[in-house]
Write an enzyme that holds these catalytic residues in place. Sequence first.
Site, short mmCIF file in Angstrom:
data_model
loop_
_atom_site.label_atom_id
_atom_site.label_comp_id
_atom_site.label_asym_id
_atom_site.label_seq_id
_atom_site.Cartn_x
_atom_site.Cartn_y
_atom_site.Cartn_z
N SER A 73 18.67 113.59 19.08
CA SER A 73 19.97 112.93 18.88
C SER A 73 21.11 113.87 18.55
O SER A 73 22.27 113.42 18.48
CB SER A 73 19.84 111.85 17.82
N TYR A 169 22.43 102.12 13.57
CA TYR A 169 22.18 103.19 14.55
C TYR A 169 21.48 102.62 15.77
O TYR A 169 20.48 101.92 15.66
CB TYR A 169 21.30 104.25 13.89
N SER A 170 22.01 102.93 16.96
CA SER A 170 21.40 102.46 18.20
C SER A 170 21.67 103.45 19.32
O SER A 170 22.82 103.73 19.66
CB SER A 170 21.94 101.08 18.59
N ASN A 171 20.61 103.96 19.92
CA ASN A 171 20.75 104.87 21.05
C ASN A 171 21.48 104.23 22.22
O ASN A 171 22.12 104.92 23.03
CB ASN A 171 19.36 105.34 21.51
N GLY A 311 18.13 115.09 14.89
CA GLY A 311 17.53 114.32 15.97
C GLY A 311 16.04 114.50 16.06
O GLY A 311 15.48 115.47 15.54
#
Length: 356
Positions: A73, A169-171, A311
Amino acid sequence: MTPGVLAPPAAFAAARPDTVQQGLNALVRADGLPAALADVKDREGRTRTYTAGVGDLATGARVPADGQVRIGSNTKTFTAVVVLQLVGEGKIRLDATVDTYLPGLVRGEGIDGRRISVRQLLQHTSGLPEYEDLVVDGILQHRYFEPRDLLDIAFQRKADFSPGTKWAYSNTNYVVAGLIVQQVTGRPLAEEMDRRVIKRVGLRHTYFPAPGDMTIREPHPTGYHRESAGAPSRDVTEIDPSAGWAAGQMISTNSDLNRFFTALLTGRLLPAAQLKQMRTTVPVGDTGVGYGLGLVSRPLSCGGVYWGHGGDIPGYETRGGATDDGRAAAVAVTSIPTDGAATKHLDGVVDTALCR
């Protein structure tokens, strides 16, 4: 020691064991991580590279100093920089809706791209649901995912909350942001990232793997995956990282990450107005951590904060960042920790390195 006589460097090191090295050793010995690597830069620009553990459990090979790792990340900060450069060029507006650039794409239960802004994507306040836990097996089985495949998977779920009302949090946010970059520029995200960020600040060991590239190009430690603390370690060095894409696909080294975050904070990548927006944070619970636009502020035990991201992706976890006065530290381990204690220890090594 005779008064007024400096001890030779070896004697000094023996008298004062290096606290960063001790921290890395503990990650290996106490937390059971196969290897740990670090690169630390002080205010004067002097750097030191560290390793602990073994680079390959099967062969016992040494850990390559400053070896390449998958940076997960941390990729988000690179993506956010490209978006913010385009904001500075007048090609994207932070408070424009997603549908301005990707009409009709972001739709689902409680999900509507006409109500989500670009800023909310970068800051994780959009409410878009996460897809990561639904694709882990695909990553380990070398499956290739198109960015829109990831959105299809994510949008099977309903929105987490109404846009702008919370932080989570979200990809998925960064997959959408990457697609906006491609729509606006007419070029692949990887090319824009290479031209606008990697080449601009001379990151010689950093790249965005091409579709189908499951290898790590340069010397690197083997990456491992464990299902749980007592489970065997499985070699997952070669995976298809496409499930990460704009949210987590890149490969780099600790020294390059230090160079990147230092260049970012000193204004070499963004105009002052966009850097200020990037550094405007919302609180992450009551942790003291703040999330900006793809950039995280974390408090230091010695006072002040550092700016970075962090990440993980199967095989590797990376933590670190830089301070406004020129310090920087990056730490990588070769397996995602299976418990929160090890992750805290990893963060603790970064704190130790920046507070020495």
